[in-house]
Design an enzyme around this catalytic site. Structure first.
Site, short mmCIF file in Angstrom:
data_model
loop_
_atom_site.label_atom_id
_atom_site.label_comp_id
_atom_site.label_asym_id
_atom_site.label_seq_id
_atom_site.Cartn_x
_atom_site.Cartn_y
_atom_site.Cartn_z
N CYS B 193 0.85 -1.19 0.00
CA CYS B 193 0.00 0.00 0.00
C CYS B 193 0.89 1.24 0.00
CB CYS B 193 -0.89 0.04 1.24
SG CYS B 193 -1.65 -1.51 1.70
N CYS B 238 -7.53 -3.28 -4.90
CA CYS B 238 -6.10 -2.94 -4.84
C CYS B 238 -5.26 -4.21 -4.88
CB CYS B 238 -5.79 -2.17 -3.56
SG CYS B 238 -6.33 -0.46 -3.56
#
Lengths: 171, 277
Positions: B193, B238
């Site tokens: 991330c 994601c």
């Protein structure tokens, strides 16, 4: 929903991860680079890469997806404003990595090859976010269908290298 | 009132306003003014909402209340709030009455540590807990339209209120796991991330600009998907994007990550339902 459409695409039979050549890494030797510490001077495959396929691999989000991070003017100029197909294919280029215009003047072919195969070896101090395109080991929690597969096969890497070698200023 | 008294009143009022007003001055909206954290460990010197990185279209749809594509979901939530369900014959309204009052800070305080479970609990899990424990109704499945509608409706009651994370005390080990997860490279592309949302925030990735990855707007309407998305559904997207195996909605890893994100986005106003690209 977006999540479902992504899954549907990969299940529709169109080869995404499990393409021939992606399950093995070509053996290569690291040579000394010119401006980078290391390079891979010898081709990963006997035959030379196809530069047109290389350009296509760069724009496809399910292959190299290179232009999502790198701008390439030679590709961007193919986007025609009124045509959303060409805009989404060629025009939406990112600013995360450096622009690749004239990259063949900056780096040798061997350095470009290593940058694609494993940018963490090519740029040892950069902690680069760029993925290693021809590499399998040491990955955590890989999507099941992609497990044991490199992002690009050896011949696909050669195709991209062949295209990148055209990006130099005409002198 | 004679002249002297009037003067005293004027001076008192002016002085009060001068000293009190700064406390109510431009609260960080995360769009024109960043939120900040006093915690020296905090990785961001300026905390910005995803709204700052969103397209003009997305921002305009969020700013015009009647144009928000999530309005249908809010209307569904309002109906569900009043609908009786379960063996107790109760609705949310039976206990909580007016949501604009009873839920006004609920959206700022989750996830939080829940003693009976010995781990953090999300707002959606709290809603289901109310259903099972107090209404004696069936829990809504994660990802179900009803749960997304109710979560959006409840969190919407906290709009414009700053997120106040609860990551200390018993929540600490779960917070640390979430923090670790944020920085761990995963997937075929081997990205974390932090790679995108810390190092490259503000840069363009294809069609979109990378945000700080904050959670203050979720559940949000995501234009590219044409639908509502919860935070955990965004995590799944994601994950898929970097060639990583997604985890189940409501899984412990996702809850820990959500806990970390609430701290990472502290002080940002709740924008639910946000509109993102």
């Amino acid at each position: 929903m977006a999540q479902q459409s992504e899954q549907a695409e990969s299940q529709s039979g169109e080869q995404t991860c499990a393409r021939p050549g992606t399950e093995t890494i070509a053996t290569y030797v690291l040579n000394t680079g010119r401006s980078l510490p290391k390079a891979i001077d010898d081709r990963l495959t006997p035959q030379k890469g196809n530069r047109l396929n290389g350009r296509n691999l760069m724009v496809r989000p399910d292959r190299g997806n290179c232009t999502s991070c790198h701008a390439v003017e030679d590709i961007r100029k193919k986007a025609r404003t009124a045509d959303s197909t060409s805009v989404t294919r060629f025009g939406l280029q990112g600013t995360i990595g450096p622009a690749l215009d004239n990259v063949a003047s900056k780096y040798t072919e061997g350095e470009l090859r290593l940058l694609i195969v494993n940018p963490q070896i090519a740029l040892p101090t950069a902690n680069s976010v760029m993925p290693a395109y021809h590499h399998i080991a040491g990955r955590k929690r890989v999507k099941k269908e992609c497990e044991g597969h490199a992002i690009l096969s050896a011949s696909e890497v050669e195709d991209v290298v062949a295209y990148l070698m055209t990006l130099k200023d005409e002198q | 009132m004679n002249g002297a008294r009037r003067r005293m009143l004027a001076i008192t009022v002016t002085a009060s306003v001068t000293f009190i007003c700064p406390f109510f001055a431009a609260a960080a909206d995360g769009l024109t003014q960043p939120a900040t954290s006093k915690d020296k460990r905090h990785p961001l010197s300026e905390i910005w909402s995803g709204k700052r990185y969103a397209s003009e279209t997305a921002r305009a749809l969020h700013d015009a209340a009647e144009e928000n594509p999530a309005n249908g979901v809010l209307a569904d939530g309002a109906l569900l709030w009043r609908r009786e369900a379960g063996d107790e014959g109760k609705s949310c309204q039976s206990c909580h009455n007016k949501p604009s009052f009873s839920m006004r800070s609920a959206g700022t305080r989750y996830p939080k540590y829940y003693k009976p479970w010995k781990k953090p609990m999300t707002l959606a899990q709290r809603i289901n807990r109310c259903r099972t424990a107090y209404m004696r109704a069936k829990p809504w499945p994660e990802g179900a339209r009803s749960l997304i509608s109710m979560t959006t409706y409840v969190r919407h009651q906290s709009r414009r209120t700053p997120v106040r994370p609860q990551v200390d005390g018993r929540a600490t080990p779960f917070f640390k796991r979430g923090e670790l997860a944020f920085g761990t490279r995963i997937g075929q592309a081997n990205m974390s991330c932090a790679n995108c949302h810390q190092a490259y925030q503000g840069k363009r990735l294809g069609a979109r600009t990378l945000s700080q990855g904050q959670s203050n707007g979720f559940p949000a309407y995501v234009l590219s998907g044409g639908s509502m998305s919860t935070l955990h559904q965004q995590f799944q997207r994601c994950n898929a994007r970097v060639g990583a195996e997604p985890l189940p909605l409501g899984s412990e890893e996702y809850v820990n990550l959500e806990l970390y994100l609430s701290w990472r986005g502290q002080g940002l106003p709740v924008e639910t339902p946000a509109v993102r690209d």
